[in-house]
Every structure is written in C-alpha cells, then in structure tokens.
Design a protein around this motif. Structure first.
Motif, PDB file in Angstrom:
ATOM      1  N   GLY A 133      -3.821   0.826 -10.469  1.00  0.00           N
ATOM      2  CA  GLY A 133      -4.116  -0.379  -9.696  1.00  0.00           C
ATOM      3  C   GLY A 133      -3.283  -0.447  -8.691  1.00  0.00           C
ATOM      4  N   ILE A 134      -2.606  -0.003  -8.227  1.00  0.00           N
ATOM      5  CA  ILE A 134      -1.978  -0.124  -7.097  1.00  0.00           C
ATOM      6  C   ILE A 134      -2.516   1.651  -5.939  1.00  0.00           C
ATOM      7  CG2 ILE A 134      -0.003   1.395  -5.373  1.00  0.00           C
ATOM      8  CD1 ILE A 134       0.951   0.216  -8.161  1.00  0.00           C
ATOM      9  N   SER A 135      -3.326   0.547  -4.379  1.00  0.00           N
ATOM     10  CA  SER A 135      -3.524   1.381  -3.606  1.00  0.00           C
ATOM     11  C   SER A 135      -2.625   1.903  -2.517  1.00  0.00           C
ATOM     12  CB  SER A 135      -4.002  -0.401  -2.583  1.00  0.00           C
ATOM     13  OG  SER A 135      -4.212   0.351  -1.141  1.00  0.00           O
ATOM     14  N   ALA A 136      -3.409   3.198  -2.588  1.00  0.00           N
ATOM     15  CA  ALA A 136      -3.122   4.178  -2.504  1.00  0.00           C
ATOM     16  C   ALA A 136      -3.966   5.507  -0.937  1.00  0.00           C
ATOM     17  CB  ALA A 136      -2.076   4.992  -3.212  1.00  0.00           C
ATOM     18  N   THR A 137      -3.488   5.741  -0.164  1.00  0.00           N
ATOM     19  CA  THR A 137      -4.669   6.631   0.512  1.00  0.00           C
ATOM     20  C   THR A 137      -3.463   8.111   0.792  1.00  0.00           C
ATOM     21  OG1 THR A 137      -3.661   5.039   2.609  1.00  0.00           O
ATOM     22  CG2 THR A 137      -6.471   5.240   1.312  1.00  0.00           C
ATOM     23  N   LEU A 138      -4.462   8.993   0.923  1.00  0.00           N
ATOM     24  CA  LEU A 138      -3.371  10.522   1.082  1.00  0.00           C
ATOM     25  C   LEU A 138      -3.393  10.224   3.124  1.00  0.00           C
ATOM     26  CD1 LEU A 138      -1.864  13.447   0.859  1.00  0.00           C
ATOM     27  CD2 LEU A 138      -4.449  14.280   0.147  1.00  0.00           C
TER      28      LEU A 138
ATOM     29  N   SER B 251      -4.726  14.519  -6.952  1.00  0.00           N
ATOM     30  CA  SER B 251      -4.298  13.991  -7.769  1.00  0.00           C
ATOM     31  C   SER B 251      -3.035  12.634  -8.636  1.00  0.00           C
ATOM     32  CB  SER B 251      -4.200  15.575  -8.847  1.00  0.00           C
ATOM     33  OG  SER B 251      -3.100  16.193  -9.228  1.00  0.00           O
ATOM     34  N   PHE B 252      -2.046  13.317  -7.611  1.00  0.00           N
ATOM     35  CA  PHE B 252      -1.022  11.821  -7.300  1.00  0.00           C
ATOM     36  C   PHE B 252      -1.589  10.968  -7.465  1.00  0.00           C
ATOM     37  CE2 PHE B 252       2.337   9.986  -6.605  1.00  0.00           C
ATOM     38  CZ  PHE B 252       3.365  10.731  -7.079  1.00  0.00           C
ATOM     39  N   MET B 253      -2.573  10.684  -5.772  1.00  0.00           N
ATOM     40  CA  MET B 253      -3.301   9.397  -5.721  1.00  0.00           C
ATOM     41  C   MET B 253      -3.837   9.354  -7.080  1.00  0.00           C
ATOM     42  SD  MET B 253      -5.254   8.582  -2.139  1.00  0.00           S
ATOM     43  CE  MET B 253      -6.893   9.645  -3.655  1.00  0.00           C
ATOM     44  N   ARG B 254      -4.646   9.949  -7.575  1.00  0.00           N
ATOM     45  CA  ARG B 254      -5.782   9.332  -8.222  1.00  0.00           C
ATOM     46  C   ARG B 254      -5.206   8.331  -9.225  1.00  0.00           C
ATOM     47  NH1 ARG B 254      -9.113  13.045  -6.770  1.00  0.00           N
ATOM     48  NH2 ARG B 254      -8.439  14.716  -7.994  1.00  0.00           N
ATOM     49  N   ILE B 255      -3.766   9.258 -10.034  1.00  0.00           N
ATOM     50  CA  ILE B 255      -2.737   8.170 -11.077  1.00  0.00           C
ATOM     51  C   ILE B 255      -2.301   7.073 -10.407  1.00  0.00           C
ATOM     52  CG2 ILE B 255      -0.541   8.696 -12.953  1.00  0.00           C
ATOM     53  CD1 ILE B 255      -0.879  11.334 -12.249  1.00  0.00           C
TER      54      ILE B 255
ATOM     55  N   HIS C 181       0.774  -0.940   0.203  1.00  0.00           N
ATOM     56  CA  HIS C 181      -0.014  -0.372   0.200  1.00  0.00           C
ATOM     57  C   HIS C 181       1.096   1.425  -0.574  1.00  0.00           C
ATOM     58  CE1 HIS C 181      -3.290   2.552   1.248  1.00  0.00           C
ATOM     59  NE2 HIS C 181      -2.599   3.113   1.699  1.00  0.00           N
ATOM     60  N   VAL C 182       0.458   2.562  -0.602  1.00  0.00           N
ATOM     61  CA  VAL C 182       0.972   3.385  -0.565  1.00  0.00           C
ATOM     62  C   VAL C 182       0.574   4.532   0.477  1.00  0.00           C
ATOM     63  CG1 VAL C 182       2.691   5.352  -1.742  1.00  0.00           C
ATOM     64  CG2 VAL C 182       2.119   3.177  -3.145  1.00  0.00           C
ATOM     65  N   ASN C 183       1.038   5.155   0.900  1.00  0.00           N
ATOM     66  CA  ASN C 183       0.766   5.747   2.364  1.00  0.00           C
ATOM     67  C   ASN C 183       1.453   7.597   1.568  1.00  0.00           C
ATOM     68  OD1 ASN C 183      -0.387   6.709   4.508  1.00  0.00           O
ATOM     69  ND2 ASN C 183       0.430   5.809   5.510  1.00  0.00           N
ATOM     70  N   LEU C 184       0.413   8.350   0.727  1.00  0.00           N
ATOM     71  CA  LEU C 184       0.687   9.602   0.885  1.00  0.00           C
ATOM     72  C   LEU C 184       1.562  10.324   1.662  1.00  0.00           C
ATOM     73  CD1 LEU C 184      -0.186   9.692  -3.268  1.00  0.00           C
ATOM     74  CD2 LEU C 184       1.491   9.214  -2.235  1.00  0.00           C
ATOM     75  N   ILE C 185       2.220  11.057   2.205  1.00  0.00           N
ATOM     76  CA  ILE C 185       1.885  12.529   3.352  1.00  0.00           C
ATOM     77  C   ILE C 185       2.078  13.554   2.171  1.00  0.00           C
ATOM     78  CG2 ILE C 185       3.164  12.823   5.293  1.00  0.00           C
ATOM     79  CD1 ILE C 185       3.954   9.951   5.109  1.00  0.00           C
ATOM     80  N   ARG C 186       1.522  14.558   2.870  1.00  0.00           N
ATOM     81  CA  ARG C 186       2.180  16.196   2.683  1.00  0.00           C
ATOM     82  C   ARG C 186       3.024  16.558   3.562  1.00  0.00           C
ATOM     83  NH1 ARG C 186      -3.005  18.980   3.016  1.00  0.00           N
ATOM     84  NH2 ARG C 186      -1.545  20.556   1.748  1.00  0.00           N
ATOM     85  N   LEU C 187       4.431  16.982   2.370  1.00  0.00           N
ATOM     86  CA  LEU C 187       5.582  17.289   3.666  1.00  0.00           C
ATOM     87  C   LEU C 187       5.375  18.455   4.250  1.00  0.00           C
ATOM     88  CD1 LEU C 187       8.695  17.347   2.480  1.00  0.00           C
ATOM     89  CD2 LEU C 187       8.466  20.103   2.366  1.00  0.00           C
ATOM     90  N   ASN C 188       5.304  18.683   5.890  1.00  0.00           N
ATOM     91  CA  ASN C 188       5.637  19.765   6.906  1.00  0.00           C
ATOM     92  C   ASN C 188       6.813  20.036   6.881  1.00  0.00           C
ATOM     93  OD1 ASN C 188       3.296  19.731   8.564  1.00  0.00           O
ATOM     94  ND2 ASN C 188       3.961  17.619   9.884  1.00  0.00           N
TER      95      ASN C 188
END
Ligand code: SAH
Length: 350
Positions: A319-324, A310-314, A286-293
């Motif tokens: 086919g990649i499981s990803a969340t923000l 929009s990065f997450m949607r790509i 799984h990919v966990n996207l994080i906005r830079l602090n």
C-alpha cells in the motif's frame, strides 16, 4: 564580496536609496542579474552606477560554468567555479515538461553519509544565495532561456552537493529570489528540497510560507542501521523525522517524498521493505527508490534493476506509493560530488 543576485528586490531598493539612485534601477538590476548579464552586458545601467556598486564590492557574476559534460542519455553535468576558486557541480535533466536542474548548496558537506562523494573532504564553505541562484541562471542563459514564462529551466531540485538545511538562511533567500516576479520566477511547487533530516530546520521551513516539495533522504527504516550509513541519524530519530514531515504537510498541504538509495545487503532486504510499510502506510508520502551510483572511495554495492523492482513491488503491495528513479548520467559521474572529487584529485584537469 557580494553579488547582485544575492539581494532581494527590496534590498536592492534600499541600496539604490543609499546610492541616491532612482527606485526603478533596483528593478532593472534585479531583472538584468536574473538574465545573468555581466555589468558589461547591462546596457541600460549607467556606468557611474556600475562603478558605485563595484566600489561597494557588489559584483555581477557569482559562478561561471567551467565544464559541461553530456551523457549519452542527454543529461548534462556542469562544473561551476566560484569567485574564490572553489568548484561545485550541477546536473541538468531533460523531461517532457522541460528541464530540471539539480543545484549544490554548499562546497563539500558536513554530513558524511557513507555512500555519498560530497562529504569525502568535509565542508569547505556555504554557498551564498546568489551563488546557488547563479547556477540556475547560468544554465538558463546557456539554454537561451529568459525570465518568467520564457525561462528554459522549469524545475529545480536541491540535491547537488551539500545539505540545504545546514545552510538554512542562504537557501531560504535563494528560494525566495528564484521564485520572485520580475526574475526567473520558478514556482516553489516546481522546486524540491532534499534533506538528510535536520528536524528543527524542517519545522522552521514549514513556517516560511514557501511550499516547496520536501524530500527526505531516509535510506533505512531502522534507527540503528541508519546510523551506520548516515551519521545524522545519531542526532534525530526516524520518529522525529516523521513528526516533522506531518507538521510540514499540515502547514503546507504538500505531500512529502522519501528517497531511498538501495545498497546491496545493507538496506534492500525484505525486512526493510516490511518495516517501511509499517512506518509509512497511510501517510501522504511517496517513496523514490534510487539505485546506488557506486563511489570508488567506499565499498558499498549497488543492486540490480531486477532486485530494485522486486523491492518496489513489496512496497506497492503493502500500500505504499513507490517508484524506481530512472538512472541518468551514470557515464558522467552523475551522483553527488563525484565530478568535483575527480576534479580535485586531478588537480583541476578533467
Ligand atoms: N544533503 C541532501 C541533498 C543532497 S543528496 C540530502 O541528503 O538529501 C541528494 C540525494 O542523492 C540524496 O537522497 C542522497 O542520499 C543521494 N545520493 C548521494 N550519493 C549517492 C550515490 N552515490 N548514489 C545514489 N544516490 C546518492
């Protein structure tokens, strides 16, 4: 100098034998220190035994909470002081299922990732198993939690200051103690260890029979670009990291997670998303996207929420499981090492 919660139950058994004390004292001491009682609060332990332990330089409380900051979103940030006057930080996040605590494993860090405040002054020292556990026990006590199914802290992430796998033995001992029966007993399934990718240690961890969740700080799908933001990438390639992850999955059955801190123009372009898809498609991850602090010591820029989605949607379309990841505690210096840095800069004043 050592602390009661540095020891496993078995080690306490041996110490009791050496001190000619009955075996049941080991169990009592183990539970009492997991309740984070000081010697003064341990009313069931004879003073003579407490004196013998103190003589052996085995003390009661490894870290003390010296500051609590509360965010408007309910996230709490703690500053802990160690016996030798160092400070480390931790974060407590409230979720539907309970409390997740983020703990530090080292004072400072050697890894010097470009976006992270923890490594700004390098590594000061490793924390002992008891100093890592003490952070959890201190907060559990503060919340009114007790042991086992009466604990208040239910989940742990090793995502505070430090690189856990650079302090391997102490971290593994911490993991065994925090999940031991007769103590706070947090299941390894509720614990996530995050690493910048020390490949040989990922193989070692797979052999420990611990089954904690493995999280890898990836931050770029290209080795050359990863080297620019994470010096450790000069030592281990992404390919080697992926093989180590596959081995971890084979040995533990645990799906692994990639953390990806989005940095404007550095790693958030379409080509990055496309390469991530190529690398990760079909893997149990799984990919966990994080906005830079943002950290004031560097000039890296965060991305907007919209850009992050929009990065997450790509990724999702590929086919990649990803969340923000929901941003929490931004108003209280939520990111690794930020609060400690401020504390050092202001010479102990917050
Ligand atoms: N050394 C370990 C654990 C600590 S960092 C590791 O590298 O994984 C935990 C996570 O927070 C990592 O994914 C790290 O990259 C991220 N992080 C560090 N500084 C950050 C910042 N300024 N903003 C957002 N995430 C950050």
């Amino acid at each position: 100098m050592q602390f009661l919660c540095d020891f496993t139950k078995e080690e306490l058994n041996i110490i009791m034998k050496e001190l000619s004390e009955p075996n049941f004292r080991a169990k009592q001491l183990f539970s009492a220190c997991h309740l984070y009682k000081s010697y003064a609060e341990m009313s069931n332990i004879p003073n003579a035994l407490k004196d013998k332990l103190k003589e052996k330089q085995i003390l009661d409380i490894p870290v003390e909470i010296i500051k609590v900051l509360e965010s408007t979103d309910g996230t709490k940030k703690f500053l802990f002081k160690t016996f030798d006057g160092n400070v480390v930080e931790g974060v407590l996040m409230k979720y539907k299922y309970g409390y997740t605590q983020c703990v530090s494993t080292q004072v400072g860090c050697r890894m010097k990732c470009a976006f992270c405040a923890s490594g700004l002054n390098g590594l000061v020292r490793n924390l002992s198993a008891g100093e890592i556990l003490g952070q959890v026990l201190a907060v559990n006590k503060l919340l009114g939690g007790q042991l086992d199914d009466k604990r208040a802290v239910t989940n742990i992430v090793l995502m505070g200051s430090g690189e856990p796998l650079d302090n391997y033995d102490n971290v593994v001992k911490f993991l065994r103690n925090v999940s031991a029966t007769e103590g706070i007993n947090i299941s390894p399934r509720n614990i996530s260890l995050s690493t910048c990718g020390l490949v040989p240690k990922i193989y070692d961890l797979a052999k420990e029979n611990l089954s904690v969740n493995l999280t890898i700080s990836l931050h770029s799908p290209f080795d050359e670009e990863r080297k620019e933001i994470m010096p450790i990438a000069k030592r281990y390639s992404i390919k080697e990291i992926l093989s180590a992850c596959s081995n971890y999955f084979d040995k533990t059955g645990r799906r692994y997670i990639f953390e990806y801190v989005l940095i404007n123009k550095k790693n958030n372009l379409e080509r990055h998303a496309n390469e991530l898809i190529k690398l990760l498609k079909g893997r149990p991850c799984h990919v966990n996207l994080i906005r830079l602090n943002s950290v004031k010591e560097n000039d890296l820029e965060a991305v907007s929420e919209k850009e992050a989605y929009s990065f997450m949607r790509i990724l999702n379309k590929g086919g990649i499981s990803a969340t923000l990841r929901r941003q929490m505690g931004v108003d209280i210096d939520g990111a690794c090492g930020q609060l400690r840095q401020k504390y050092i800069e202001n010479q102990g004043k917050l």
